[in-house]
Write a protein that holds these residues in place. Structure first.
Motif, PDB file in Angstrom:
ATOM      1  N   ALA A  22      -0.525  31.483   0.939  1.00 33.14           N
ATOM      2  CA  ALA A  22      -0.473  30.014   0.931  1.00 33.14           C
ATOM      3  C   ALA A  22      -1.430  29.437   1.969  1.00 33.14           C
ATOM      4  O   ALA A  22      -2.177  28.493   1.683  1.00 33.14           O
ATOM      5  CB  ALA A  22       0.946  29.532   1.197  1.00 33.14           C
ATOM      6  N   ASN A  23      -1.430  30.008   3.173  1.00 36.07           N
ATOM      7  CA  ASN A  23      -2.340  29.538   4.224  1.00 36.07           C
ATOM      8  C   ASN A  23      -3.799  29.709   3.818  1.00 36.07           C
ATOM      9  O   ASN A  23      -4.617  28.814   4.012  1.00 36.07           O
ATOM     10  CB  ASN A  23      -2.087  30.275   5.538  1.00 36.07           C
ATOM     11  CG  ASN A  23      -0.753  29.912   6.161  1.00 36.07           C
ATOM     12  OD1 ASN A  23      -0.187  28.855   5.862  1.00 36.07           O
ATOM     13  ND2 ASN A  23      -0.239  30.780   7.001  1.00 36.07           N
ATOM     14  N   SER A  25      -4.973  29.858   0.826  1.00 33.57           N
ATOM     15  CA  SER A  25      -5.269  28.961  -0.298  1.00 33.57           C
ATOM     16  C   SER A  25      -5.666  27.576   0.183  1.00 33.57           C
ATOM     17  O   SER A  25      -6.445  26.883  -0.475  1.00 33.57           O
ATOM     18  CB  SER A  25      -4.060  28.856  -1.224  1.00 33.57           C
ATOM     19  OG  SER A  25      -3.805  30.100  -1.819  1.00 33.57           O
ATOM     20  N   HIS A  26      -5.140  27.154   1.322  1.00 36.05           N
ATOM     21  CA  HIS A  26      -5.488  25.845   1.869  1.00 36.05           C
ATOM     22  C   HIS A  26      -6.878  25.833   2.508  1.00 36.05           C
ATOM     23  O   HIS A  26      -7.476  24.787   2.687  1.00 36.05           O
ATOM     24  CB  HIS A  26      -4.447  25.389   2.896  1.00 36.05           C
ATOM     25  CG  HIS A  26      -3.094  25.148   2.303  1.00 36.05           C
ATOM     26  ND1 HIS A  26      -2.862  24.234   1.301  1.00 36.05           N
ATOM     27  CD2 HIS A  26      -1.901  25.731   2.553  1.00 36.05           C
ATOM     28  CE1 HIS A  26      -1.591  24.245   0.966  1.00 36.05           C
ATOM     29  NE2 HIS A  26      -0.978  25.152   1.711  1.00 36.05           N
ATOM     30  N   LEU A  27      -7.390  27.026   2.853  1.00 32.59           N
ATOM     31  CA  LEU A  27      -8.687  27.131   3.528  1.00 32.59           C
ATOM     32  C   LEU A  27      -9.859  27.302   2.573  1.00 32.59           C
ATOM     33  O   LEU A  27     -11.001  27.108   2.961  1.00 32.59           O
ATOM     34  CB  LEU A  27      -8.670  28.322   4.497  1.00 32.59           C
ATOM     35  CG  LEU A  27      -7.651  28.261   5.632  1.00 32.59           C
ATOM     36  CD1 LEU A  27      -7.651  29.557   6.409  1.00 32.59           C
ATOM     37  CD2 LEU A  27      -7.975  27.083   6.551  1.00 32.59           C
ATOM     38  N   THR A  28      -9.571  27.688   1.342  1.00 34.28           N
ATOM     39  CA  THR A  28     -10.650  27.997   0.404  1.00 34.28           C
ATOM     40  C   THR A  28     -10.334  27.412  -0.965  1.00 34.28           C
ATOM     41  O   THR A  28      -9.176  27.163  -1.287  1.00 34.28           O
ATOM     42  CB  THR A  28     -10.861  29.528   0.298  1.00 34.28           C
ATOM     43  OG1 THR A  28     -11.890  29.789  -0.642  1.00 34.28           O
ATOM     44  CG2 THR A  28      -9.606  30.241  -0.146  1.00 34.28           C
ATOM     45  N   SER A  29     -11.357  27.239  -1.749  1.00 31.85           N
ATOM     46  CA  SER A  29     -11.143  26.700  -3.096  1.00 31.85           C
ATOM     47  C   SER A  29     -10.892  27.820  -4.112  1.00 31.85           C
ATOM     48  O   SER A  29     -10.575  27.556  -5.253  1.00 31.85           O
ATOM     49  CB  SER A  29     -12.349  25.867  -3.524  1.00 31.85           C
ATOM     50  OG  SER A  29     -13.509  26.677  -3.530  1.00 31.85           O
ATOM     51  N   ARG A  31      -8.986  30.780  -6.027  1.00 29.30           N
ATOM     52  CA  ARG A  31      -7.593  31.047  -6.385  1.00 29.30           C
ATOM     53  C   ARG A  31      -7.316  32.530  -6.122  1.00 29.30           C
ATOM     54  O   ARG A  31      -7.440  33.362  -7.015  1.00 29.30           O
ATOM     55  CB  ARG A  31      -7.351  30.685  -7.850  1.00 29.30           C
ATOM     56  CG  ARG A  31      -5.910  30.735  -8.237  1.00 29.30           C
ATOM     57  CD  ARG A  31      -5.736  30.146  -9.626  1.00 29.30           C
ATOM     58  NE  ARG A  31      -4.525  30.599 -10.250  1.00 29.30           N
ATOM     59  CZ  ARG A  31      -3.355  30.015 -10.111  1.00 29.30           C
ATOM     60  NH1 ARG A  31      -3.240  28.950  -9.346  1.00 29.30           N
ATOM     61  NH2 ARG A  31      -2.298  30.483 -10.724  1.00 29.30           N
ATOM     62  N   ASN A  59       6.608  28.406  -0.399  1.00 27.82           N
ATOM     63  CA  ASN A  59       5.188  28.295  -0.056  1.00 27.82           C
ATOM     64  C   ASN A  59       4.355  27.621  -1.145  1.00 27.82           C
ATOM     65  O   ASN A  59       3.128  27.575  -1.037  1.00 27.82           O
ATOM     66  CB  ASN A  59       4.621  29.685   0.240  1.00 27.82           C
ATOM     67  CG  ASN A  59       5.118  30.207   1.559  1.00 27.82           C
ATOM     68  OD1 ASN A  59       4.607  29.834   2.608  1.00 27.82           O
ATOM     69  ND2 ASN A  59       6.128  31.065   1.532  1.00 27.82           N
ATOM     70  N   GLN A  60       5.022  27.128  -2.167  1.00 27.25           N
ATOM     71  CA  GLN A  60       4.356  26.440  -3.278  1.00 27.25           C
ATOM     72  C   GLN A  60       3.227  27.277  -3.884  1.00 27.25           C
ATOM     73  O   GLN A  60       2.112  26.810  -4.095  1.00 27.25           O
ATOM     74  CB  GLN A  60       3.841  25.073  -2.827  1.00 27.25           C
ATOM     75  CG  GLN A  60       4.952  24.172  -2.344  1.00 27.25           C
ATOM     76  CD  GLN A  60       4.451  22.864  -1.770  1.00 27.25           C
ATOM     77  OE1 GLN A  60       3.295  22.724  -1.397  1.00 27.25           O
ATOM     78  NE2 GLN A  60       5.345  21.895  -1.711  1.00 27.25           N
TER      79      GLN A  60
END
Length: 183
Positions: A22-23, A25-29, A31, A59-60
């Motif tokens: 999850a962390n 995923s927020h830093l990069t585009s 998947r 963690n969505q």
């Protein structure tokens, strides 16, 4: 596993891995997918599918971004219970991979009855397929079998560019190994 600590350790590592996914995923585009080995001791634990679903919900993260890798030998200990638990994972949307295919029991019955969507070809065949025609034939046959069963093929143990090129020529899209990225 022999100490009995594998179950609590797996739970902690799963929670941490999902949180890190999850962390990241927020830093990069991109998947990013997560693959996680599950011990034979855990594949008979009925609480595991719900616990992992809880981690991804917190963690969505979509369950289909996680692949659980199970070895053939791990499945054979409690076949009925394993089938039940693996079905629960698939119903919840998680991916399942049969790991080290071709080195354990290699039962086609396992592939037929279990709800896998990925077959990982063992590194022992991948490592020597460029020099050994028998190993190359096994890799090609496993890939063909996977495709006929609508399973993704993953080559493990890719150590050099020539092996990666050959696998791409064969149409194998997924791989892992030191050449691609260290664990």
């Amino acid at each position: 596993e022999t100490s009995g600590l594998i179950v609590p350790m797996t739970e902690k590592l799963l929670r941490r891995s999902v949180t890190e996914l999850a962390n990241f995923s927020h830093l990069t585009s991109t998947r990013t997918q997560l693959s996680f080995n599950i011990s034979a001791a855990h594949i008979t634990d009925y609480t595991l599918p719900e616990m992992l679903l809880k981690f991804v919900d917190e963690n969505q993260i979509a369950p289909e971004r996680i692949t659980l890798e199970i070895t053939e030998s791990g499945l054979m200990t409690e076949l009925v219970t394993s089938l039940d638990i693996l079905a629960r994972f698939r119903i919840k949307g998680f991916n399942l991979s049969i790991d080290d295919f071709g080195t354990g029991y290699s039962s086609l019955n396992v592939l037929h009855k279990m709800p896998f969507n990925e077959l990982k070809i063992d590194q022992n065949f991948i490592n020597c397929m460029l020099e050994d025609n028998d190993s190359l034939s096994i890799v090609e046959t496993c890939d063909m079998l996977a495709k006929k069963l609508n399973l993704a093929t993953v080559a493990e143990g890719i150590e050099d560019s020539n092996t990666l090129i050959k696998l791409k020529e064969m149409g194998i899209k997924y791989g892992q190994g030191y050449f691609i990225g260290k664990p």
